[in-house]
Design an enzyme around this catalytic site. Structure first.
Site, PDB file in Angstrom:
ATOM      1  N   CYS A 134      37.287 -18.938 -76.755  1.00  0.00           N
ATOM      2  CA  CYS A 134      36.478 -17.724 -76.795  1.00  0.00           C
ATOM      3  C   CYS A 134      35.139 -17.955 -76.102  1.00  0.00           C
ATOM      4  O   CYS A 134      34.194 -18.470 -76.710  1.00  0.00           O
ATOM      5  CB  CYS A 134      36.271 -17.306 -78.257  1.00  0.00           C
ATOM      6  SG  CYS A 134      35.238 -15.854 -78.419  1.00  0.00           S
ATOM      7  N   CYS A 137      32.172 -16.278 -77.673  1.00  0.00           N
ATOM      8  CA  CYS A 137      31.676 -16.892 -78.918  1.00  0.00           C
ATOM      9  C   CYS A 137      30.881 -18.161 -78.606  1.00  0.00           C
ATOM     10  O   CYS A 137      29.860 -18.419 -79.240  1.00  0.00           O
ATOM     11  CB  CYS A 137      32.827 -17.309 -79.839  1.00  0.00           C
ATOM     12  SG  CYS A 137      34.114 -16.103 -80.025  1.00  0.00           S
ATOM     13  N   ASP A 138      31.366 -18.976 -77.686  1.00  0.00           N
ATOM     14  CA  ASP A 138      30.845 -20.336 -77.533  1.00  0.00           C
ATOM     15  C   ASP A 138      30.068 -20.582 -76.240  1.00  0.00           C
ATOM     16  O   ASP A 138      29.494 -21.655 -76.063  1.00  0.00           O
ATOM     17  CB  ASP A 138      32.013 -21.347 -77.599  1.00  0.00           C
ATOM     18  CG  ASP A 138      32.729 -21.276 -78.935  1.00  0.00           C
ATOM     19  OD1 ASP A 138      32.081 -20.926 -79.930  1.00  0.00           O
ATOM     20  OD2 ASP A 138      33.944 -21.550 -78.979  1.00  0.00           O
TER      21      ASP A 138
END
Ligand code: NAP
Length: 308
Positions: A134, A137-138
């Site tokens: 992701c 997300c990261d």
């Protein structure tokens, strides 16, 4: 005596949340069963730019929370538990979760899909330590670092572009000589000086000590292998539909998606399928939402006919 719901919705991604909202608003006693949190894959997207009505991009978690609030506002109940098995053969269907059994007259399956793994050495060991599924997300964890994106579809190219906001360089590794992503995305990626391309190339393994330190790549034509030091590997090689709990109760296509007929209906009376878990040509928040509304409408119609 257990409660009998009119509708049980399995999965609280955009399809399930919409199905629950429509079912509850139609005055059907509705339970929504979700194993993690609301939003599904939508909740792993930081900026949704193509959901109508939001000219300013909206965060996936926020959109999910708004959908949940709306569904609960109409009376849908949400339960956080994992569906283990289902039984569709009787008029009152049974959904077994890890700690209880739910009964419902109609079921809407909206359990979505999960990221496919590369299945190479080091991938599982370094997940969360340099291997990610992701980018939104990261990505911010990789400021001024060197990262790699694996895959050739829209997700891979979109994520590579997103990662250029943080990383010093992004290498897009694809096993073919041509990307399958839409041309507009490809054009953006090709003109971005931070993105480099490795075609006809696969990841053989991911190495490191406590976190990712590099990958070994192989050329699929010459079979030559080379090590490439880097800090992060973003795996974007597609999705696997979440259908394990269905056993062999519904037909799946060659990729594991549930085959439906008449849009969202199945061969089981009162069982409908919505969103990414369904065989369909285009998987988006907007199409998931459309499926959810259709499935709730079909369930309502089925329940009306069954009561007659
Ligand atoms: P996808 O289109 O299925 O692409 C997966 C990519 O991963 C393909 O290029 C595939 O290679 C490669 N791949 C699969 N298994 C692999 C393996 N074991 N090792 C190496 N490479 C592997 O998946 P996606 O990009 O996640 O897109 C899924 C759906 O969401 C699509 O319908 C897409 O259009 C949609 N989507 C839309 C948007 C948007 O509209 N903004 C954004 C993201 C996704 P091959 O090419 O060789 O098969």
């Amino acid at each position: 005596m257990r409660d009998i719901y009119d509708v049980a919705v399995l999965g609280a991604g955009p399809a399930g949340l919409t199905a629950a909202l429509y079912a509850a608003r139609a005055n059907l006693k509705t339970v929504l069963i979700e194993q993690l949190g609301p939003g599904g894959q939508m909740a792993t997207t930081a900026t949704i730019e193509n959901y109508p009505g939001f000219a300013e991009p909206i965060d996936g978690v926020e959109l999910a929370m708004r959908m949940l609030q709306q569904a609960e506002g109409f009376g849908a109940e949400i339960v956080y538990d994992q569906v283990e098995t289902v039984e569709f053969s009787r008029a009152i269907k049974e959904i077994k979760v890890s700690s209880a059994i739910y009964n419902a007259r109609a079921v809407i399956i909206a359990t979505g899909a999960s990221p496919r793994k590369l299945a190479v050495p080091g991938e599982a060991r370094f997940t969360g330590q340099g291997v990610s599924y992701c980018a939104t997300c990261d990505g911010a964890l990789y400021a001024n670092k060197q990262v790699m994106v694996v895959g050739g579809g829209d997700t891979a190219v979109e994520d590579a572009l997103f990662l250029t906001r943080f990383a010093s360089s992004v290498t897009l590794v694809h096993r073919r000589d041509k990307l399958r992503a839409v041309s507009a995305l490809v054009a953006c990626a090709v003109s971005n000086p931070k993105i480099h391309f490795a075609y006809n190339t696969v990841v053989k393994n991911i190495y490191g000590d406590k976190k990712v330190e590099g990958v070994v790549l192989a050329d699929v034509i010459t079979k030559e292998e080379r090590a490439m030091p880097l800090d992060g590997v973003f795996v974007c090689v597609g999705q696997i539909p979440n259908t394990n709990y269905l056993g062999a109760k519904l037909p799946l296509d060659e990729y594991g998606y549930v085959v439906t007929h008449e849009e969202v209906a199945t061969a089981w009376p009162g069982v409908f399928v919505a969103g990414d878990v369904r065989q369909k040509p285009f998987r988006q928040v907007a199409t998931a939402v459309g499926d959810g509304a259709l499935a709730a409408h079909a369930a309502d119609k089925y329940l009306g006919e069954a009561m007659r």
